[in-house]
Design a protein around this motif. Structure first.
Motif, PDB file in Angstrom:
ATOM      1  N   PRO A 159      -2.181  -0.338   6.047  1.00 30.17           N
ATOM      2  CA  PRO A 159      -0.910  -1.043   5.892  1.00 30.17           C
ATOM      3  C   PRO A 159       0.210  -0.026   6.102  1.00 30.17           C
ATOM      4  O   PRO A 159      -0.006   1.182   5.929  1.00 30.17           O
ATOM      5  N   ILE A 160       1.382  -0.505   6.462  1.00 33.68           N
ATOM      6  CA  ILE A 160       2.513   0.424   6.483  1.00 33.68           C
ATOM      7  C   ILE A 160       3.187   0.288   5.122  1.00 33.68           C
ATOM      8  O   ILE A 160       3.298  -0.809   4.569  1.00 33.68           O
ATOM      9  N   TYR A 161       3.599   1.402   4.577  1.00 37.40           N
ATOM     10  CA  TYR A 161       3.981   1.449   3.169  1.00 37.40           C
ATOM     11  C   TYR A 161       5.476   1.231   2.977  1.00 37.40           C
ATOM     12  O   TYR A 161       6.295   1.759   3.731  1.00 37.40           O
ATOM     13  N   TYR A 162       5.799   0.464   1.935  1.00 36.14           N
ATOM     14  CA  TYR A 162       7.210   0.263   1.606  1.00 36.14           C
ATOM     15  C   TYR A 162       7.825   1.584   1.187  1.00 36.14           C
ATOM     16  O   TYR A 162       7.218   2.332   0.409  1.00 36.14           O
ATOM     17  N   VAL A 163       9.046   1.802   1.649  1.00 37.73           N
ATOM     18  CA  VAL A 163       9.688   3.076   1.325  1.00 37.73           C
ATOM     19  C   VAL A 163      10.625   2.925   0.122  1.00 37.73           C
ATOM     20  O   VAL A 163      11.686   3.523   0.079  1.00 37.73           O
ATOM     21  N   PRO A 212       5.104   8.097  -2.791  1.00 42.23           N
ATOM     22  CA  PRO A 212       3.704   7.717  -2.578  1.00 42.23           C
ATOM     23  C   PRO A 212       2.875   7.828  -3.860  1.00 42.23           C
ATOM     24  O   PRO A 212       3.069   8.745  -4.652  1.00 42.23           O
ATOM     25  N   HIS A 213       1.962   6.867  -4.062  1.00 40.42           N
ATOM     26  CA  HIS A 213       1.078   6.931  -5.226  1.00 40.42           C
ATOM     27  C   HIS A 213      -0.378   6.802  -4.786  1.00 40.42           C
ATOM     28  O   HIS A 213      -0.671   6.741  -3.589  1.00 40.42           O
ATOM     29  N   ILE A 214      -1.266   6.700  -5.757  1.00 40.67           N
ATOM     30  CA  ILE A 214      -2.705   6.733  -5.442  1.00 40.67           C
ATOM     31  C   ILE A 214      -3.136   5.599  -4.508  1.00 40.67           C
ATOM     32  O   ILE A 214      -4.028   5.766  -3.679  1.00 40.67           O
ATOM     33  N   GLY A 215      -2.470   4.422  -4.635  1.00 41.63           N
ATOM     34  CA  GLY A 215      -2.834   3.286  -3.780  1.00 41.63           C
ATOM     35  C   GLY A 215      -2.600   3.614  -2.311  1.00 41.63           C
ATOM     36  O   GLY A 215      -3.425   3.316  -1.447  1.00 41.63           O
ATOM     37  N   HIS A 216      -1.464   4.257  -2.040  1.00 40.52           N
ATOM     38  CA  HIS A 216      -1.177   4.637  -0.648  1.00 40.52           C
ATOM     39  C   HIS A 216      -2.188   5.667  -0.168  1.00 40.52           C
ATOM     40  O   HIS A 216      -2.690   5.597   0.949  1.00 40.52           O
ATOM     41  N   ALA A 217      -2.466   6.628  -1.040  1.00 38.91           N
ATOM     42  CA  ALA A 217      -3.394   7.701  -0.657  1.00 38.91           C
ATOM     43  C   ALA A 217      -4.786   7.126  -0.378  1.00 38.91           C
ATOM     44  O   ALA A 217      -5.461   7.538   0.565  1.00 38.91           O
ATOM     45  N   THR A 254       5.380   3.526   7.883  1.00 34.86           N
ATOM     46  CA  THR A 254       6.203   2.969   6.795  1.00 34.86           C
ATOM     47  C   THR A 254       6.892   1.670   7.199  1.00 34.86           C
ATOM     48  O   THR A 254       7.311   1.483   8.332  1.00 34.86           O
ATOM     49  N   ASP A 255       7.009   0.803   6.182  1.00 36.94           N
ATOM     50  CA  ASP A 255       7.573  -0.544   6.290  1.00 36.94           C
ATOM     51  C   ASP A 255       8.970  -0.443   5.673  1.00 36.94           C
ATOM     52  O   ASP A 255       9.092  -0.288   4.464  1.00 36.94           O
ATOM     53  N   GLU A 256       9.997  -0.485   6.509  1.00 34.17           N
ATOM     54  CA  GLU A 256      11.305  -0.010   6.039  1.00 34.17           C
ATOM     55  C   GLU A 256      12.382  -1.080   5.901  1.00 34.17           C
ATOM     56  O   GLU A 256      13.488  -0.771   5.481  1.00 34.17           O
ATOM     57  N   VAL A 287      -6.854  -2.909   4.373  1.00 32.07           N
ATOM     58  CA  VAL A 287      -5.740  -3.300   3.491  1.00 32.07           C
ATOM     59  C   VAL A 287      -6.218  -3.365   2.047  1.00 32.07           C
ATOM     60  O   VAL A 287      -7.422  -3.406   1.796  1.00 32.07           O
ATOM     61  N   GLY A 288      -5.275  -3.419   1.108  1.00 29.97           N
ATOM     62  CA  GLY A 288      -5.626  -3.655  -0.286  1.00 29.97           C
ATOM     63  C   GLY A 288      -5.756  -5.156  -0.512  1.00 29.97           C
ATOM     64  O   GLY A 288      -5.190  -5.965   0.233  1.00 29.97           O
ATOM     65  N   LYS A 289      -6.481  -5.526  -1.563  1.00 26.48           N
ATOM     66  CA  LYS A 289      -6.784  -6.949  -1.770  1.00 26.48           C
ATOM     67  C   LYS A 289      -5.530  -7.798  -1.969  1.00 26.48           C
ATOM     68  O   LYS A 289      -5.528  -8.986  -1.658  1.00 26.48           O
ATOM     69  N   ASP A 290      -4.458  -7.191  -2.472  1.00 31.75           N
ATOM     70  CA  ASP A 290      -3.234  -7.952  -2.739  1.00 31.75           C
ATOM     71  C   ASP A 290      -2.527  -8.426  -1.468  1.00 31.75           C
ATOM     72  O   ASP A 290      -1.714  -9.338  -1.522  1.00 31.75           O
ATOM     73  N   ILE A 291      -2.828  -7.789  -0.344  1.00 30.51           N
ATOM     74  CA  ILE A 291      -2.109  -8.182   0.875  1.00 30.51           C
ATOM     75  C   ILE A 291      -3.053  -8.764   1.924  1.00 30.51           C
ATOM     76  O   ILE A 291      -2.738  -8.807   3.097  1.00 30.51           O
ATOM     77  N   GLY A 307     -10.423  -2.684  -3.183  1.00 30.99           N
ATOM     78  CA  GLY A 307      -9.989  -3.050  -4.526  1.00 30.99           C
ATOM     79  C   GLY A 307      -8.842  -2.178  -5.021  1.00 30.99           C
ATOM     80  O   GLY A 307      -8.274  -1.377  -4.271  1.00 30.99           O
ATOM     81  N   TRP A 308      -8.530  -2.346  -6.277  1.00 30.15           N
ATOM     82  CA  TRP A 308      -7.420  -1.630  -6.898  1.00 30.15           C
ATOM     83  C   TRP A 308      -7.903  -0.651  -7.942  1.00 30.15           C
ATOM     84  O   TRP A 308      -8.893  -0.887  -8.633  1.00 30.15           O
ATOM     85  N   TRP A 309      -7.156   0.440  -8.084  1.00 32.43           N
ATOM     86  CA  TRP A 309      -7.436   1.441  -9.117  1.00 32.43           C
ATOM     87  C   TRP A 309      -6.657   1.131 -10.380  1.00 32.43           C
ATOM     88  O   TRP A 309      -5.492   0.725 -10.317  1.00 32.43           O
ATOM     89  N   THR A 310      -7.322   1.344 -11.511  1.00 25.69           N
ATOM     90  CA  THR A 310      -6.598   1.409 -12.779  1.00 25.69           C
ATOM     91  C   THR A 310      -6.616   2.885 -13.193  1.00 25.69           C
ATOM     92  O   THR A 310      -7.376   3.683 -12.639  1.00 25.69           O
TER      93      THR A 310
HETATM   94  N1  MSP Z   1       4.479  -2.932   3.178  1.00 18.56           N
HETATM   95  C1  MSP Z   1       3.366  -3.694   2.753  1.00 18.56           C
HETATM   96  C2  MSP Z   1       2.253  -3.671   3.768  1.00 18.56           C
HETATM   97  C3  MSP Z   1       2.628  -4.120   5.140  1.00 18.56           C
HETATM   98  S1  MSP Z   1       1.313  -3.999   6.262  1.00 18.56           S
HETATM   99  C4  MSP Z   1       1.824  -4.754   7.663  1.00 18.56           C
HETATM  100  C5  MSP Z   1       2.851  -3.162   1.419  1.00 18.56           C
HETATM  101  N2  MSP Z   1       3.204  -1.916   1.104  1.00 18.56           N
HETATM  102  S2  MSP Z   1       2.869  -1.213  -0.287  1.00 18.56           S
HETATM  103  O1  MSP Z   1       3.436   0.095  -0.165  1.00 18.56           O
HETATM  104  O2  MSP Z   1       3.326  -1.988  -1.379  1.00 18.56           O
HETATM  105  O3  MSP Z   1       1.349  -1.174  -0.492  1.00 18.56           O
HETATM  106  C6  MSP Z   1       0.483  -0.504   0.232  1.00 18.56           C
HETATM  107  C7  MSP Z   1      -0.963  -0.533  -0.174  1.00 18.56           C
HETATM  108  O4  MSP Z   1      -1.180   0.135  -1.403  1.00 18.56           O
HETATM  109  C8  MSP Z   1      -1.592  -1.918  -0.288  1.00 18.56           C
HETATM  110  O5  MSP Z   1      -2.734  -1.972   0.544  1.00 18.56           O
HETATM  111  C9  MSP Z   1      -1.992  -1.986  -1.728  1.00 18.56           C
HETATM  112  O6  MSP Z   1      -3.173  -2.699  -1.909  1.00 18.56           O
HETATM  113  C10 MSP Z   1      -2.204  -0.539  -2.086  1.00 18.56           C
HETATM  114  N3  MSP Z   1      -2.145  -0.309  -3.511  1.00 18.56           N
HETATM  115  C11 MSP Z   1      -1.052  -0.343  -4.330  1.00 18.56           C
HETATM  116  N4  MSP Z   1      -1.453  -0.061  -5.599  1.00 18.56           N
HETATM  117  C12 MSP Z   1      -2.794   0.141  -5.631  1.00 18.56           C
HETATM  118  C13 MSP Z   1      -3.715   0.541  -6.608  1.00 18.56           C
HETATM  119  N5  MSP Z   1      -3.395   0.695  -7.870  1.00 18.56           N
HETATM  120  N6  MSP Z   1      -4.983   0.782  -6.201  1.00 18.56           N
HETATM  121  C14 MSP Z   1      -5.369   0.694  -4.883  1.00 18.56           C
HETATM  122  N7  MSP Z   1      -4.523   0.321  -3.944  1.00 18.56           N
HETATM  123  C15 MSP Z   1      -3.262  -0.099  -4.305  1.00 18.56           C
HETATM  124  O7  MSP Z   1       2.146  -3.869   0.734  1.00 18.56           O
END
Ligand code: MSP
Length: 504
Positions: free
Chosen positions: A10-14, A18-23, A49-51, A256-260, A287-290
């Motif tokens: 996914p491209i990440y919201y700016v 950055p946190h563990i989900g992005h990594a 990045t999703d800007e 992608v993460g399950k939320d999207i 999946g997601w990390w706690t």
């Molecule tokens: N900008 C959208 C994606 C657009 S793709 C065309 C977006 N960005 S995000 O920055 O919010 O999220 C990016 C990713 O991080 C998602 O895949 C999401 O699932 C993941 N995670 C965010 N928190 C997470 C955890 N705690 N654990 C694992 N992944 C998580 O969504």
């Protein structure tokens, strides 16, 4: 011509750092991209990045900065994270780049041309945090099903005829059973689409931080339509005759993460069908990390900073732990003690110890020279052929994004190699049977070489060091079974995975 492989994150919201989900997604994609490159594929690995959108616009406002200045600054943090994670994208895309805006507008024009867009007005709920529209019936205690706050919107808006694509989508899922993975997630998506699709609002008028709607500049494109199109921009769209487009589209995998997942497995294929473009081959939702059993959130103050962990434990260890701790696709719980245990048990004790004891023995006791052998015993042949099978298992696991199985297959070979050392006792053979000692060490060096090639996508820096210590300089699977030459010299070894001291 080499086979091709196009993988995206996914491209990440700016809006934040950055946190563990992005990594997590980025590292998982990097492991797959590296494996495919080593396996002879021509790889395109896209992240970025999703800007645009209201969420980023509000964050810029809160920071007191012009949105462009704000996104330039935050996007840089994400880009700078790539080498820290030891991640190797082929392009880091930003949705504020000119070629992307052009691609998004072209996508819009295609949807207009196909008759899939009409002007109306939206009144309903919107969550800025999720950048998603919600029906009244979806709300739980006045909030989005994700727990995000919602606000009431009433504004002129263009709509995409999503309802028209319900049946074609269901047919597509049925004809392409591997399109959505894991299976449990696929079933959720199919159920959702079977429940009926409403037309989707795809433009906003109450703020202006976005790609302008062609021909009606009071509107900006809905951020998800803009963002999803990045997967096309990355390979040269709208020039569908461009070499890169012809070569790489359709994408092999959107990770992608399950939320999207809904955006990627419902909206995206519908947009593409309407635009007359090919659909990606697969969308995999992880999946997601706690954190120590708790949901990760800014308000709880328990956000995990990947940079801090890498500073302390190194990128290789961080990459390994993220992939090893959970079955890819499931949720997982992160804990520092779990991470430290894994590092000590799997990296220092199992892998590091194997490499260090074998290489330092050769360096100290055999003048750093490995002698080739043509008299391999059955147990020697077995351990070498088990590694050949491990490569097949890893290849198969990568094909299904089963990253935990990749680790299982490799670490089984590491345990077997340690057992082989214990059984063959090269240190005793030194006096008793020096010829056999040379054979055993020869086998072990070839085992370690194969292991390091297998661990390379996950542990790139340590694996490279090990291979260089063995004077192996080609990091590809083509040479996997090639045995080392006669009188091969090795470099002075040093431990690649230091043990972490117990916490007091
Ligand atoms: N900008 C959208 C994606 C657009 S793709 C065309 C977006 N960005 S995000 O920055 O919010 O999220 C990016 C990713 O991080 C998602 O895949 C999401 O699932 C993941 N995670 C965010 N928190 C997470 C955890 N705690 N654990 C694992 N992944 C998580 O969504």
């Amino acid at each position: 011509m080499n086979p091709t492989y196009y993988i995206t994150t996914p491209i990440y919201y700016v809006n934040d750092k950055p946190h563990i989900g992005h990594a997590y997604t980025t590292i998982a994609a990097d492991v797959m991209a590296r494996f495919k490159r080593m396996d002879g594929y021509d790889v395109m690995f896209l992240t970025g990045t999703d800007e645009h959108g209201q969420k980023v616009s509000k964050s810029a406002e809160n920071a007191g900065l012009d949105p462009q200045v704000f996104v330039d600054k935050v996007s840089k943090n994400f880009k700078d994270l790539m080498p820290i994670l030891n991640v190797t994208p082929d392009r880091f895309i930003r949705t504020t780049e000119a070629d992307h805006k052009k691609a998004a507008q072209d996508m819009w024009n295609r949807l207009i041309a196909s008759g899939d867009i009409y002007l109306g007005s939206y009144s309903g709920w919107y969550s800025v945090r999720d950048e998603a529209f919600y029906a009244e019936s979806e709300l739980v205690d006045g909030k989005a099903p994700t727990g995000a706050p919602v606000e009431w919107l009433e504004e002129p808006s263009y709509f995409f005829r999503l309802s028209k694509w319900q049946e074609p989508l269901l047919t597509f899922y049925e004809q392409n059973p591997d399109f959505i993975a894991p299976v449990s997630r696929r079933n959720e998506v199919v159920k959702f689409v079977e429940g009926g699709l409403m037309d989707l609002s795809i433009s906003r008028t109450s703020f202006n931080w976005g790609v302008k709607v062609p021909g009606d500049e009071k509107h900006v494109m809905y951020v998800w339509l803009d963002a999803l199109t990045n997967y096309l921009t990355g390979v040269g769209f709208p020039d569908i005759k461009a070499d890169s487009y012809k070569k790489f589209w359709p994408a092999d995998l959107h990770l992608v993460g399950k939320d999207i997942l809904r955006f990627h497995a419902v909206y995206w294929p519908a947009f593409l069908m309407a635009a007359g473009l090919e659909l990606p081959k697969r969308v995999f939702a992880h999946g997601w990390w706690t954190n120590e059993g708790q949901k990760i959130s800014k308000s709880l103050g328990n956000v995990i900073d990947p940079i801090e962990l890498i500073d302390q434990y190194g990128a290789d260890a961080f990459r390994y732990v993220l992939l090893r701790e959970v079955s890819f696709g499931n949720d997982g719980d992160f804990s520092i003690s779990g991470m430290r245990n894994r590092i000590n048990a799997d990296l220092a004790n199992a892998y590091g110890n194997l490499v260090q004891r074998v290489l330092s023995f050769i360096y100290k006791q055999c003048d750093g020279v490995i002698y080739a052998s043509d008299q391999l015993a059955p147990q020697d042949k077995l351990i070498l052929s088990n590694l050949e099978n491990a490569l097949k298992d890893v290849r198969e696991a990568i094909e299904h994004q089963a990253l935990h199985k990749v680790c299982d297959a490799i670490w089984q070979c590491i345990y077997d190699a340690n057992a082989y050392v214990d059984a063959e006792k090269p240190w005793s053979l030194r006096k008793e049977n020096p010829e056999r000692m040379k054979d055993v060490l020869y086998v072990l060096c070839n085992v370690i070489k194969r292991l390091a090639l297998l661990t390379f996508p996950i542990l790139p820096s340590a694996s490279k060091t090990i291979l260089l210590q063995l004077s192996v300089t080609k990091f590809v699977y083509e040479n996997f079974t090639e045995m080392m030459p006669e009188k091969h010299s090795i470099e002075e070894p040093y431990p690649v995975f230091p043990r972490i001291a117990e916490e007091v």
